[in-house]
Design an enzyme around this catalytic site. Structure first.
Site, PDB file in Angstrom:
ATOM      1  N   PHE A 123      -0.476  -0.747  12.788  1.00 21.19           N
ATOM      2  CA  PHE A 123      -1.411  -0.248  11.766  1.00 21.19           C
ATOM      3  C   PHE A 123      -1.927  -1.329  10.809  1.00 21.19           C
ATOM      4  O   PHE A 123      -3.139  -1.468  10.618  1.00 21.19           O
ATOM      5  CB  PHE A 123      -0.734   0.891  10.972  1.00 21.19           C
ATOM      6  CG  PHE A 123      -1.602   1.455   9.886  1.00 21.19           C
ATOM      7  CD1 PHE A 123      -2.688   2.277  10.184  1.00 21.19           C
ATOM      8  CD2 PHE A 123      -1.351   1.156   8.553  1.00 21.19           C
ATOM      9  CE1 PHE A 123      -3.488   2.794   9.176  1.00 21.19           C
ATOM     10  CE2 PHE A 123      -2.152   1.673   7.542  1.00 21.19           C
ATOM     11  CZ  PHE A 123      -3.225   2.489   7.853  1.00 21.19           C
ATOM     12  N   ASN A 124      -1.029  -2.092  10.167  1.00 25.25           N
ATOM     13  CA  ASN A 124      -1.483  -3.045   9.134  1.00 25.25           C
ATOM     14  C   ASN A 124      -2.479  -4.059   9.700  1.00 25.25           C
ATOM     15  O   ASN A 124      -3.411  -4.481   9.006  1.00 25.25           O
ATOM     16  CB  ASN A 124      -0.298  -3.799   8.520  1.00 25.25           C
ATOM     17  CG  ASN A 124       0.569  -2.915   7.651  1.00 25.25           C
ATOM     18  OD1 ASN A 124       0.133  -1.859   7.206  1.00 25.25           O
ATOM     19  ND2 ASN A 124       1.805  -3.337   7.422  1.00 25.25           N
ATOM     20  N   ASP A 131       6.812   1.139   1.830  1.00 30.03           N
ATOM     21  CA  ASP A 131       6.455   0.148   0.793  1.00 30.03           C
ATOM     22  C   ASP A 131       7.259   0.418  -0.479  1.00 30.03           C
ATOM     23  O   ASP A 131       7.686  -0.508  -1.167  1.00 30.03           O
ATOM     24  CB  ASP A 131       4.966   0.256   0.424  1.00 30.03           C
ATOM     25  CG  ASP A 131       4.046   0.037   1.600  1.00 30.03           C
ATOM     26  OD1 ASP A 131       3.518  -1.065   1.752  1.00 30.03           O
ATOM     27  OD2 ASP A 131       3.866   0.987   2.383  1.00 30.03           O
ATOM     28  N   ASP A 166       0.849  -1.203   0.000  1.00 30.77           N
ATOM     29  CA  ASP A 166       0.000   0.000   0.000  1.00 30.77           C
ATOM     30  C   ASP A 166       0.883   1.252   0.000  1.00 30.77           C
ATOM     31  O   ASP A 166       0.876   2.013   0.959  1.00 30.77           O
ATOM     32  CB  ASP A 166      -0.960  -0.013   1.215  1.00 30.77           C
ATOM     33  CG  ASP A 166      -0.242  -0.051   2.560  1.00 30.77           C
ATOM     34  OD1 ASP A 166       0.957  -0.418   2.608  1.00 30.77           O
ATOM     35  OD2 ASP A 166      -0.874   0.320   3.578  1.00 30.77           O
ATOM     36  N   ASN A 219      -2.564   2.566   3.692  1.00 28.17           N
ATOM     37  CA  ASN A 219      -1.986   3.885   3.976  1.00 28.17           C
ATOM     38  C   ASN A 219      -2.827   5.003   3.360  1.00 28.17           C
ATOM     39  O   ASN A 219      -2.903   6.099   3.891  1.00 28.17           O
ATOM     40  CB  ASN A 219      -0.559   3.971   3.434  1.00 28.17           C
ATOM     41  CG  ASN A 219       0.416   3.228   4.316  1.00 28.17           C
ATOM     42  OD1 ASN A 219       0.236   3.155   5.525  1.00 28.17           O
ATOM     43  ND2 ASN A 219       1.454   2.668   3.720  1.00 28.17           N
ATOM     44  N   THR A 251       2.923  -6.135   2.792  1.00 26.18           N
ATOM     45  CA  THR A 251       3.424  -5.009   3.594  1.00 26.18           C
ATOM     46  C   THR A 251       2.309  -3.984   3.844  1.00 26.18           C
ATOM     47  O   THR A 251       2.575  -2.817   4.100  1.00 26.18           O
ATOM     48  CB  THR A 251       4.634  -4.328   2.904  1.00 26.18           C
ATOM     49  OG1 THR A 251       4.209  -3.830   1.623  1.00 26.18           O
ATOM     50  CG2 THR A 251       5.801  -5.274   2.731  1.00 26.18           C
TER      51      THR A 251
HETATM   52  C1  BDR Z   1       3.115  -0.169   8.593  1.00 28.19           C
HETATM   53  O1  BDR Z   1       2.036   0.752   8.426  1.00 28.19           O
HETATM   54  C2  BDR Z   1       2.215   1.522   7.277  1.00 28.19           C
HETATM   55  O2  BDR Z   1       1.946   2.862   7.550  1.00 28.19           O
HETATM   56  C3  BDR Z   1       3.623   1.286   6.790  1.00 28.19           C
HETATM   57  O3  BDR Z   1       3.678   1.332   5.380  1.00 28.19           O
HETATM   58  C4  BDR Z   1       3.953  -0.078   7.330  1.00 28.19           C
HETATM   59  O4  BDR Z   1       3.566  -1.097   6.438  1.00 28.19           O
HETATM   60  C5  BDR Z   1       3.847   0.164   9.863  1.00 28.19           C
HETATM   61  O5  BDR Z   1       2.992   0.077  10.962  1.00 28.19           O
HETATM   62 CA    CA Z   2       2.921  -0.605   4.150  1.00 27.23          CA
END
Ligand code: BDR
Ligand code: CA
Length: 311
Positions: free
Chosen positions: A166-167, A15, A10, A39, A125
């Site tokens: 986050f992911n 990335d 993303d 993202n 990712t």
């Molecule tokens: C992850 O969250 C995204 O903002 C970054 O690209 C990374 O994959 C880090 O928490």
């Molecule tokens: Ca990412």
């Protein structure tokens, strides 16, 4: 033989570096790039992937767009880290590399089903929506992939909530599917990626390399630094995603421990947490691994090499 990977991403500042590293390093054969909302919106991250591909002259790798929202959650973008475009901080070329006329989930399935068994590694990712959908739509892929090496989660560290990265936070249901699918899975979490900091010496080296991509990456990292300072009080930004690719190129980049991992879905305060059970690391049916340490120098040297090659 080079490792064949599908990068499901993303872009996203980090990335973009993962993509460059995967494309440039001869140990990796990048067979497809697929995108997922995370993202930023799907439209934006897909445009960004195509712009990066245009910047580095990557015309021979198919790019396909995938899911535009998580399985259950509403969409949740990270503009406080990646800006309005998803990759603010530099000017990227117009996306000239075409988008394939196939959904990312179908491209993932087709690529795995049409390749010899245990030859394709999945490298997510971003949020795990596409990967979970692919595993549900064609369960045969689970035994056919070589392994999954993903950026996400953390056992001591978190970033998006007090307990979640986050992911995983974006699509916890998808993460639950992916972590429990039964394939060999390595989690490259924040405990490791928070050590991959773009410190001033890193930016200096990018400037010394002095190619169009290395200067653009330096500008991206400068923007990333500002956003990480403002939103998470980091002095230098963690460059999470390329650690996955670096580990596949050279496993001595990251030490891993075998341990059961599951995703918290119902915790009032802990939804999206990756629960790593270090008490049961000898469980014989365990197929999940977690990164625990990073060789920073080796990691950055691989990134520098890639930037030199791309230039
Ligand atoms: C992850 O969250 C995204 O903002 C970054 O690209 C990374 O994959 C880090 O928490
Ligand atoms: Ca990412």
């Amino acid at each position: 033989m080079a490792k064949k990977i599908i990068l499901d991403c993303d872009p996203g500042h980090d990335d973009a570096i993962a993509l460059m590293l995967a494309y440039a390093n001869p140990e990796i054969d990048l067979v497809a790039v697929t995108t997922v909302a995370g993202n930023q919106t799907l439209t934006k991250v897909t445009n960004n992937a195509r712009s990066i591909a245009t910047l580095i002259g990557m015309k021979d790798v198919p790019i396909a767009a995938g899911c535009d929202r998580p399985l259950v959650n509403e969409i949740n973008v990270a503009d406080e880290i990646h800006g309005d475009s998803g990759i603010d901080g530099t000017e990227l070329p117009k996306p000239e590399v075409p988008l394939q006329d196939i959904h990312a989930v179908d491209l993932i399935i087709e690529t795995i089903m049409n390749s010899p068994e245990k030859t394709i590694t999945l490298v997510p990712t971003g949020a795990l929506t596409n990967i979970a959908m692919a595993a549900r739509r064609e369960p045969k892929i689970v035994d056919r992939v070589k392994e999954v090496v993903l950026m996400g989660g953390g056992y001591l560290e978190s970033n998006y909530s007090a307990a979640a990265e986050f992911n995983i936070f974006v699509d916890p249901e998808a993460a639950r599917v992916v972590f429990n699918a039964g394939w060999k899975l390595t989690m490259v979490g924040l405990d490791v990626t928070h050590k991959a900091l773009a410190t001033p010496d890193v930016l200096e080296e990018m400037e010394k390399i002095n190619t169009v991509p290395s200067i653009k990456v330096k500008e991206l990292m400068t923007f990333f630094q500002k956003m990480y300072k403002e939103s998470q009080d980091f002095d230098y930004p963690p460059v999470h995603d390329p650690v996955t690719v670096a580990y596949l190129i050279d496993p001595s980049v990251m030490e891993v421990v075998k341990a059961p991992i599951d995703i918290e879905l119902h915790g009032e305060l802990t939804r999206g947490m990756t629960v790593v059970d270090f008490n049961h690391i000898v469980a014989s049916d365990c197929v999940t691994y977690v990164g625990v340490s990073l060789d920073k120098q080796k990691f950055w040297d691989l990134v520098y090499d890639a930037l030199r090659k791309i230039g």
